[in-house]
Structure formats: C-alpha cells, structure tokens
Scaffold this motif. Structure first.
Motif, PDB file in Angstrom:
ATOM      1  N   THR A  54     -15.017  -4.970  -9.793  1.00 24.74           N
ATOM      2  CA  THR A  54     -15.493  -4.883  -8.416  1.00 24.74           C
ATOM      3  C   THR A  54     -14.388  -4.311  -7.534  1.00 24.74           C
ATOM      4  OG1 THR A  54     -16.946  -6.786  -8.711  1.00 24.74           O
ATOM      5  CG2 THR A  54     -16.363  -6.221  -6.455  1.00 24.74           C
ATOM      6  N   VAL A  55     -14.737  -3.414  -6.642  1.00 23.13           N
ATOM      7  CA  VAL A  55     -13.760  -2.829  -5.721  1.00 23.13           C
ATOM      8  C   VAL A  55     -13.582  -3.757  -4.524  1.00 23.13           C
ATOM      9  CG1 VAL A  55     -13.260  -0.891  -4.185  1.00 23.13           C
ATOM     10  CG2 VAL A  55     -14.300  -0.472  -6.420  1.00 23.13           C
ATOM     11  N   VAL A  56     -12.314  -4.062  -4.219  1.00 27.94           N
ATOM     12  CA  VAL A  56     -11.966  -4.863  -3.048  1.00 27.94           C
ATOM     13  C   VAL A  56     -10.871  -4.129  -2.277  1.00 27.94           C
ATOM     14  CG1 VAL A  56     -12.618  -7.111  -3.998  1.00 27.94           C
ATOM     15  CG2 VAL A  56     -10.321  -6.231  -4.403  1.00 27.94           C
ATOM     16  N   CYS A  57     -10.744  -4.456  -1.007  1.00 28.01           N
ATOM     17  CA  CYS A  57      -9.717  -3.867  -0.156  1.00 28.01           C
ATOM     18  C   CYS A  57      -8.987  -4.985   0.562  1.00 28.01           C
ATOM     19  CB  CYS A  57     -10.355  -2.942   0.884  1.00 28.01           C
ATOM     20  SG  CYS A  57     -11.312  -1.588   0.182  1.00 28.01           S
ATOM     21  N   LYS A  58      -7.798  -4.671   1.061  1.00 31.13           N
ATOM     22  CA  LYS A  58      -7.060  -5.632   1.861  1.00 31.13           C
ATOM     23  C   LYS A  58      -6.432  -4.904   3.028  1.00 31.13           C
ATOM     24  CE  LYS A  58      -2.570  -4.805   1.120  1.00 31.13           C
ATOM     25  NZ  LYS A  58      -2.782  -3.430   1.531  1.00 31.13           N
ATOM     26  N   SER A  59      -6.196  -5.668   4.077  1.00 24.25           N
ATOM     27  CA  SER A  59      -5.504  -5.146   5.244  1.00 24.25           C
ATOM     28  C   SER A  59      -4.194  -5.916   5.343  1.00 24.25           C
ATOM     29  CB  SER A  59      -6.353  -5.353   6.500  1.00 24.25           C
ATOM     30  OG  SER A  59      -5.660  -4.890   7.635  1.00 24.25           O
ATOM     31  N   GLY A  60      -3.075  -5.231   5.125  1.00 24.25           N
ATOM     32  CA  GLY A  60      -1.776  -5.884   5.133  1.00 24.25           C
ATOM     33  C   GLY A  60      -0.847  -5.283   6.164  1.00 24.25           C
ATOM     34  N   PHE A  61       0.153  -6.055   6.558  1.00 24.59           N
ATOM     35  CA  PHE A  61       1.113  -5.613   7.560  1.00 24.59           C
ATOM     36  C   PHE A  61       1.944  -4.437   7.059  1.00 24.59           C
ATOM     37  CE2 PHE A  61       5.306  -5.822   9.587  1.00 24.59           C
ATOM     38  CZ  PHE A  61       4.935  -5.723  10.918  1.00 24.59           C
ATOM     39  N   THR A  62       2.363  -4.478   5.795  1.00 29.00           N
ATOM     40  CA  THR A  62       3.266  -3.462   5.260  1.00 29.00           C
ATOM     41  C   THR A  62       2.531  -2.229   4.748  1.00 29.00           C
ATOM     42  OG1 THR A  62       4.798  -5.203   4.627  1.00 29.00           O
ATOM     43  CG2 THR A  62       5.153  -3.056   3.628  1.00 29.00           C
ATOM     44  N   THR A  63       1.552  -2.425   3.879  1.00 29.67           N
ATOM     45  CA  THR A  63       0.865  -1.288   3.255  1.00 29.67           C
ATOM     46  C   THR A  63      -0.451  -0.926   3.942  1.00 29.67           C
ATOM     47  OG1 THR A  63      -0.189  -2.735   1.632  1.00 29.67           O
ATOM     48  CG2 THR A  63       1.906  -1.710   1.002  1.00 29.67           C
ATOM     49  N   HIS A  64      -0.805  -1.654   4.972  1.00 26.30           N
ATOM     50  CA  HIS A  64      -2.021  -1.402   5.753  1.00 26.30           C
ATOM     51  C   HIS A  64      -3.258  -1.566   4.864  1.00 26.30           C
ATOM     52  CE1 HIS A  64       0.770  -0.265   8.843  1.00 26.30           C
ATOM     53  NE2 HIS A  64       1.325   0.610   8.017  1.00 26.30           N
ATOM     54  N   VAL A  65      -4.222  -0.685   4.950  1.00 26.78           N
ATOM     55  CA  VAL A  65      -5.452  -0.833   4.166  1.00 26.78           C
ATOM     56  C   VAL A  65      -5.300  -0.112   2.830  1.00 26.78           C
ATOM     57  CG1 VAL A  65      -7.912  -0.308   4.040  1.00 26.78           C
ATOM     58  CG2 VAL A  65      -6.919  -1.078   6.190  1.00 26.78           C
ATOM     59  N   THR A  66      -5.483  -0.875   1.745  1.00 24.33           N
ATOM     60  CA  THR A  66      -5.525  -0.283   0.405  1.00 24.33           C
ATOM     61  C   THR A  66      -6.679  -0.923  -0.347  1.00 24.33           C
ATOM     62  OG1 THR A  66      -3.994  -1.921  -0.547  1.00 24.33           O
ATOM     63  CG2 THR A  66      -3.014   0.106   0.328  1.00 24.33           C
ATOM     64  N   CYS A  67      -7.201  -0.218  -1.329  1.00 27.25           N
ATOM     65  CA  CYS A  67      -8.320  -0.711  -2.128  1.00 27.25           C
ATOM     66  C   CYS A  67      -7.989  -0.580  -3.609  1.00 27.25           C
ATOM     67  CB  CYS A  67      -9.591   0.070  -1.818  1.00 27.25           C
ATOM     68  SG  CYS A  67     -10.146  -0.054  -0.105  1.00 27.25           S
ATOM     69  N   ASP A  77      -5.691  -4.282  -8.835  1.00 24.90           N
ATOM     70  CA  ASP A  77      -4.722  -3.194  -8.979  1.00 24.90           C
ATOM     71  C   ASP A  77      -4.460  -2.461  -7.663  1.00 24.90           C
ATOM     72  OD1 ASP A  77      -7.057  -1.723  -8.681  1.00 24.90           O
ATOM     73  OD2 ASP A  77      -6.907  -0.705 -10.612  1.00 24.90           O
ATOM     74  N   MET A  78      -4.909  -3.019  -6.533  1.00 27.66           N
ATOM     75  CA  MET A  78      -4.635  -2.365  -5.248  1.00 27.66           C
ATOM     76  C   MET A  78      -3.159  -2.501  -4.892  1.00 27.66           C
ATOM     77  SD  MET A  78      -6.512  -4.862  -2.539  1.00 27.66           S
ATOM     78  CE  MET A  78      -6.620  -6.600  -2.924  1.00 27.66           C
ATOM     79  N   GLN A  79      -2.671  -1.588  -4.081  1.00 27.99           N
ATOM     80  CA  GLN A  79      -1.266  -1.589  -3.684  1.00 27.99           C
ATOM     81  C   GLN A  79      -1.017  -2.673  -2.642  1.00 27.99           C
ATOM     82  OE1 GLN A  79       0.033   1.978  -1.742  1.00 27.99           O
ATOM     83  NE2 GLN A  79       2.105   1.239  -1.472  1.00 27.99           N
ATOM     84  N   CYS A  80      -0.043  -3.542  -2.920  1.00 29.74           N
ATOM     85  CA  CYS A  80       0.393  -4.578  -1.990  1.00 29.74           C
ATOM     86  C   CYS A  80       1.912  -4.617  -2.033  1.00 29.74           C
ATOM     87  CB  CYS A  80      -0.133  -5.949  -2.391  1.00 29.74           C
ATOM     88  SG  CYS A  80      -1.918  -6.133  -2.273  1.00 29.74           S
ATOM     89  N   SER A  81       2.512  -5.166  -0.999  1.00 31.20           N
ATOM     90  CA  SER A  81       3.961  -5.237  -0.940  1.00 31.20           C
ATOM     91  C   SER A  81       4.360  -6.446  -0.104  1.00 31.20           C
ATOM     92  CB  SER A  81       4.499  -3.946  -0.316  1.00 31.20           C
ATOM     93  OG  SER A  81       5.903  -3.915  -0.399  1.00 31.20           O
ATOM     94  N   GLY A  82       5.668  -6.763  -0.109  1.00 33.09           N
ATOM     95  CA  GLY A  82       6.159  -7.849   0.718  1.00 33.09           C
ATOM     96  C   GLY A  82       5.739  -7.632   2.164  1.00 33.09           C
ATOM     97  N   GLY A  83       5.284  -8.665   2.819  1.00 32.32           N
ATOM     98  CA  GLY A  83       4.798  -8.554   4.187  1.00 32.32           C
ATOM     99  C   GLY A  83       3.287  -8.490   4.277  1.00 32.32           C
ATOM    100  N   ASP A  84       2.610  -8.258   3.142  1.00 24.24           N
ATOM    101  CA  ASP A  84       1.143  -8.208   3.141  1.00 24.24           C
ATOM    102  C   ASP A  84       0.516  -9.590   2.939  1.00 24.24           C
ATOM    103  OD1 ASP A  84       1.040  -5.473   3.548  1.00 24.24           O
ATOM    104  OD2 ASP A  84       0.908  -5.005   1.414  1.00 24.24           O
ATOM    105  N   SER A  85       1.307 -10.552   2.494  1.00 29.77           N
ATOM    106  CA  SER A  85       0.769 -11.895   2.232  1.00 29.77           C
ATOM    107  C   SER A  85       0.082 -12.453   3.471  1.00 29.77           C
ATOM    108  CB  SER A  85       1.889 -12.844   1.812  1.00 29.77           C
ATOM    109  OG  SER A  85       2.391 -12.473   0.570  1.00 29.77           O
TER     110      SER A  85
END
Length: 112
Positions: free
Chosen positions: A11-24, A55-63
C-alpha cells in the motif's frame, strides 16, 4: 477525512515531515520485532509493538509527522494512517493510529 488501518504490504503511504517534507513510499512490512544489525551481525533485538515499515524517505526531524494515505477519488482529503517515529537508510517506521489511540479516543478532522 478520516482514519484507516495500514494492513496491507504494498500500500502506498505518504508522510509530512519537518526535514524531508512530503515523501511517499510503499509499506514493506508490518512487524512486532526489530532486529538491529551491525556489520552483518545481530547487535540487538527489541520489540516495538505493531510498527509498520515503509520505503519512503524519512530523516531526523521527521519524527511525529503524520503518515497518511490518499485515494484519487477522495482528493483533496486524505486518510490518516499513523505517526512516523524512526528512520534509517532506505526505510521509515511508523506506528498505526489504532495502536496510539486509547479506547474511546478518536481523531478529529477539520475540513477547510
């Protein structure tokens, strides 16, 4: 618009994070145990109840960022899936909302 349970790998999911912004990305696993490897050897095994791997891109600060699923027919609204809490090279872990919400709690959505 609402909340949905991430219960299917692929299933495709996306996130909105402070560091990497929107990635899916796609859900690559739904697990209870995490094994941390160091140089190909098991360094530690620990339990995180009901976490989802993507497997979406996340980084420190996205938590703490929201993880959501969108369906073309429901745009511009989305379905909230969980909260991002850990990332590593090529993966992102998040907790499903059903794990985070206590009985009787519900998510309030605001439509603009």
């Amino acid at each position: 618009m609402g909340v949905t349970d991430p219960d299917t790998e692929g299933t495709v999911v996306c996130k909105s994070g402070f560091t990497t912004h929107v990635t899916c990305g796609k859900i690559t696993g739904i697990r209870n145990t995490v094994t941390k490897l160091m140089d190909g050897h098991i360094q530690e095994i620990f339990e995180i109840n009901n976490h989802v791997i993507s497997d979406m891109q996340c980084s420190g600060g996205d938590s703490g960022g929201p993880v959501y699923q969108y369906l073309e027919e429901l745009l511009p609204t989305v379905l909230l899936v969980g909260i991002e809490f850990y990332s590593g090279p090529g993966y992102c872990l998040f907790q499903p909302l059903r794990v985070l919400l206590l009985p009787g709690m519900q998510v309030i959505t605001i439509n603009n």
